[in-house]
Motif scaffolding. Sequence first.
Motif, PDB file in Angstrom:
ATOM      1  N   PHE A  37       1.036  -0.545  -0.156  1.00 43.50           N
ATOM      2  CA  PHE A  37       0.056  -0.429  -0.431  1.00 43.50           C
ATOM      3  C   PHE A  37       0.672   1.319   0.206  1.00 43.50           C
ATOM      4  O   PHE A  37       2.542   1.256  -0.105  1.00 43.50           O
ATOM      5  CB  PHE A  37      -1.162   0.235   1.603  1.00 43.50           C
ATOM      6  N   VAL A  38       0.957   2.103  -0.105  1.00 42.67           N
ATOM      7  CA  VAL A  38       1.296   3.653  -0.363  1.00 42.67           C
ATOM      8  C   VAL A  38       2.170   3.208   0.840  1.00 42.67           C
ATOM      9  O   VAL A  38       3.505   4.250   1.166  1.00 42.67           O
ATOM     10  CB  VAL A  38       0.256   4.699  -0.557  1.00 42.67           C
ATOM     11  N   MET A 204     -10.720   1.058   4.782  1.00 40.89           N
ATOM     12  CA  MET A 204      -9.533   0.368   5.727  1.00 40.89           C
ATOM     13  C   MET A 204      -8.542   0.931   5.484  1.00 40.89           C
ATOM     14  O   MET A 204      -8.080   1.614   6.359  1.00 40.89           O
ATOM     15  CB  MET A 204      -9.484  -1.330   5.737  1.00 40.89           C
ATOM     16  N   GLU A 205      -8.064   1.844   4.583  1.00 36.74           N
ATOM     17  CA  GLU A 205      -6.933   2.562   3.989  1.00 36.74           C
ATOM     18  C   GLU A 205      -7.592   3.968   3.690  1.00 36.74           C
ATOM     19  O   GLU A 205      -8.119   3.730   2.783  1.00 36.74           O
ATOM     20  CB  GLU A 205      -6.230   1.868   2.912  1.00 36.74           C
ATOM     21  N   SER A 224      -0.715   6.602  -5.166  1.00 37.18           N
ATOM     22  CA  SER A 224      -2.007   7.329  -4.976  1.00 37.18           C
ATOM     23  C   SER A 224      -2.936   6.299  -4.755  1.00 37.18           C
ATOM     24  O   SER A 224      -3.026   5.415  -5.344  1.00 37.18           O
ATOM     25  CB  SER A 224      -2.397   8.670  -5.544  1.00 37.18           C
ATOM     26  N   SER A 225      -3.483   6.109  -3.283  1.00 34.94           N
ATOM     27  CA  SER A 225      -4.597   5.202  -3.103  1.00 34.94           C
ATOM     28  C   SER A 225      -5.580   5.782  -3.347  1.00 34.94           C
ATOM     29  O   SER A 225      -6.732   6.337  -3.216  1.00 34.94           O
ATOM     30  CB  SER A 225      -4.616   4.967  -2.060  1.00 34.94           C
ATOM     31  N   THR A 226      -6.181   5.262  -5.026  1.00 37.03           N
ATOM     32  CA  THR A 226      -7.200   6.148  -5.605  1.00 37.03           C
ATOM     33  C   THR A 226      -7.294   5.405  -6.563  1.00 37.03           C
ATOM     34  O   THR A 226      -7.063   3.570  -6.982  1.00 37.03           O
ATOM     35  CB  THR A 226      -6.806   7.259  -6.594  1.00 37.03           C
ATOM     36  N   GLN A 227      -8.977   5.446  -7.399  1.00 35.53           N
ATOM     37  CA  GLN A 227      -9.874   4.418  -8.260  1.00 35.53           C
ATOM     38  C   GLN A 227      -9.268   4.701  -9.874  1.00 35.53           C
ATOM     39  O   GLN A 227     -10.204   4.210 -10.284  1.00 35.53           O
ATOM     40  CB  GLN A 227     -11.352   4.189  -7.476  1.00 35.53           C
ATOM     41  N   VAL A 228      -8.945   6.079  -9.600  1.00 32.73           N
ATOM     42  CA  VAL A 228      -8.984   6.823 -10.928  1.00 32.73           C
ATOM     43  C   VAL A 228      -7.465   7.233 -11.118  1.00 32.73           C
ATOM     44  O   VAL A 228      -6.934   8.516 -11.683  1.00 32.73           O
ATOM     45  CB  VAL A 228     -10.211   7.637 -11.392  1.00 32.73           C
ATOM     46  N   VAL A 254      -4.660  -0.490  -2.938  1.00 33.69           N
ATOM     47  CA  VAL A 254      -5.128  -0.071  -2.100  1.00 33.69           C
ATOM     48  C   VAL A 254      -6.717  -0.776  -1.244  1.00 33.69           C
ATOM     49  O   VAL A 254      -7.266  -1.377  -1.345  1.00 33.69           O
ATOM     50  CB  VAL A 254      -6.697   1.014  -3.188  1.00 33.69           C
ATOM     51  N   GLY A 255      -6.627   0.121  -0.011  1.00 28.85           N
ATOM     52  CA  GLY A 255      -7.300  -1.087   0.149  1.00 28.85           C
ATOM     53  C   GLY A 255      -9.595  -0.281   0.763  1.00 28.85           C
ATOM     54  O   GLY A 255      -9.481   0.707   1.549  1.00 28.85           O
TER      55      GLY A 255
END
Length: 798
Positions: A37-38, A204-205, A224-228, A254-255
């Motif tokens: 994770f990041v 969670m993240e 980045s913890s991103t969806q896009v 990505v959490g």
Amino acid sequence: MAREVAPPTPTAAAGRWVGRSIRRYEDPRHLTGTASFVDDIQRTGLLHLAYARSPHAVARIRAIDTSAAARLDGVRAVLVAQDLDAAAPLRPILNRDDFVGVEMPLLAQDRVRHVGEPLALVVADSPHVAEDAAERIEVDYEVGEAVIAMDAALAQDAPRVHDEGNVLLDAAFHDDPELDGLLEDAALVVEETISSARVTAVPMEGRACLAEWDDRDQRLTLWSSTQVPHVVRTTVAALLGMPERALRVVAPDVGGGFGQKCVVAREEALACIAARRVGAPVKWVEDRRENLIAGFQGHEQRFALRAGFDGDGRLLGVAADISCDVGAYSTHPFTCGVEPLMAATELLGPYAVRHYRAHARAVATNKPPMAPYRGVSRPQMVLAMERLLQRAARRLELDDVEIRRRNLIPADQLPWTGPAGLVLDSGSYHESLELCAGALHVEAFRARQRAAREEGRLLGLGLACFAERTGYGTEAFNQRKMSVTPGYDSAIARMDPTGGVTIYVGTSGHGQGHLTTLAQVAADHLGVDPDQIEVRQSDTDSTPYGWGTFASRSMVVGGGATQRAATALADRVRRLAAHLLEAAPEDVELRDGRAFVRGSPEHALSFADLARVAYLEAQKLPEDERPGLEAQATFDPPGTFSNATHGCVVEVDPETARVRIERYVVAEDCGVMINPAIVEGQVRGGVAQGIAAALYEELVLGEDGQPQTTSLMDYLVPTAAEIPPIEILHLETPSEYSETGAKGMGEGGTMGAPACVATAVADAVAHLGIEIDRVPVRPDHLLAALRRAEPAERGASR
């Protein structure tokens, strides 16, 4: 790795991988702790970032003094708005006359509009030093009057959140000239107002990013913890005034996201600015308090409906007034219009209504901005419609199942074009209702309910029928007049010189199992085991441009692009094999990593043999074939509709108002199930999130905009102890509008559960004259209603 494989579903033909519950390829790294994770990413010379955030919901900024922060040992930089090198603010736009575009500054300069708005950042040697320095930043505020409630924001003399006003979208839809007369003459008119509390995704993240400037290549990399990731790259590059080729965005593991990470956060741009300014990698990881106070939120809405029924309980027409509290700003790229526009367009769901009118508003308040939280208005509109039918059934003395049976779209009228212009392509609306009702044994339950009331126990049964629009294509977003239209997606299928296959996709999973399901889709068309296929995603340097993962789109859109690319690659493999085997391409079959002539399995070449020719022995290729083995494809669907019926039985404790869910049943239809185990995991996770919205989760703010729910002691996320076993029954109606026959289903559990649970509670207390018109159903509110009930009735219920 050996896989346990379940028997195929009815749509999984013998020898095919689609329809089989193979184990997820993602799981071993999460179970063994090797996921990254990041916050797991370490870089040489890594620095840490923290934000000074506003403690006020609304205030003018007279002055900011950063000197004390800058003097702290270990601080490398302190930046305020004036230090951002003219970086552009976020300005999400809809190309509509009824939309008001407002800017979201990266750092507040003149005024703050919600608690938690960032106004300065600190870069330091450690996260602790950065946080300590951020607390030393002194700000001279002129505190103003906060606008927190929608009604207050809509008042004529309300303080303005923006100079442009407090209504950022004011849209009228589908005005039907016959509706008023129809409502006037209807045998029964039911009026219903429901509202939903503000919630947040609580992944969670939390949000997190790490930016690194490469002075040699003059490039930025943003993890980045991103969806896009592609949307983040395009947006951040534009904000910073740099070419996209100079910015790489990577979403590692990505959490969770649930929509909170499908919009571009100003923190992503600020991390890049900070890294470029200090010439070192900079990391920001949001803590839980920061996430609850300043993270994107959602779902605070109110639906006021007026509906007419004939004497048989058939719904004739609906008039809707919809208000959505969108917070202080629009988010990019969807804008604050996403929830009111979706609500007005899709309210009627699976019901055969011909006459309709809607008025929808996006109302600005001094709260954090809203993002497309999982379900995007549909949990609220399903609740509104189901309560409408439930109240009508009670007044017409109809069974809850029967009134739905009379109003669901008949199978022989599909595809159905509703008054809002939506085309429901296919579905099993009646079948799912009957399947769910049959599993719950409704008639037997009613007898048990009556007996329980004699004993002073309150049992209730709830139902929710809905259609889940999924796989939104370009035209669907174009109809909203978005300045960007995130509809299509892309895939590349590539066979390397050893015969191994890699699929590169524009979608970006964050827990859904894309590495498994997309491999299953490709495997069937390439004739290999999915173990032999690697799926790559979430890195803008290596994947084709795509729109990421949101709106139940990945399997419909990304899966469609994957199937097209895999099919095109398979065609190239067949042509090469036909040339080398001296056969016609149509006579070549692909199976088990080999190409052979139909009827002569011994006359074959392995994929490794074929790939060697394609890459290393190009002189053997046919004249019209280029070297290598690769194919790229896109898919842009018109959209599909999944559907389901949820049913549950609850018991309400008359002494404490505690709601216990005794049983929960889902009868769902998402078309072809690529991997039934993953489908069931998505349903169960969605139902848990929907139950949370129905009974537990609520962001509470004071009249001054101060958040009251700043930890998980206050914001009640349910545990496994509060979630009942969920029984799942499957139907499969393949969609003609998707390449795979699959329909999206990532949000359905969340859409149906609030209405299902709320109607069950309403059923349990209906004989006491208590109405349930808000979620979550809070025990204090419900207990007060029970105590207000007529003494005689209350006594009879105990």
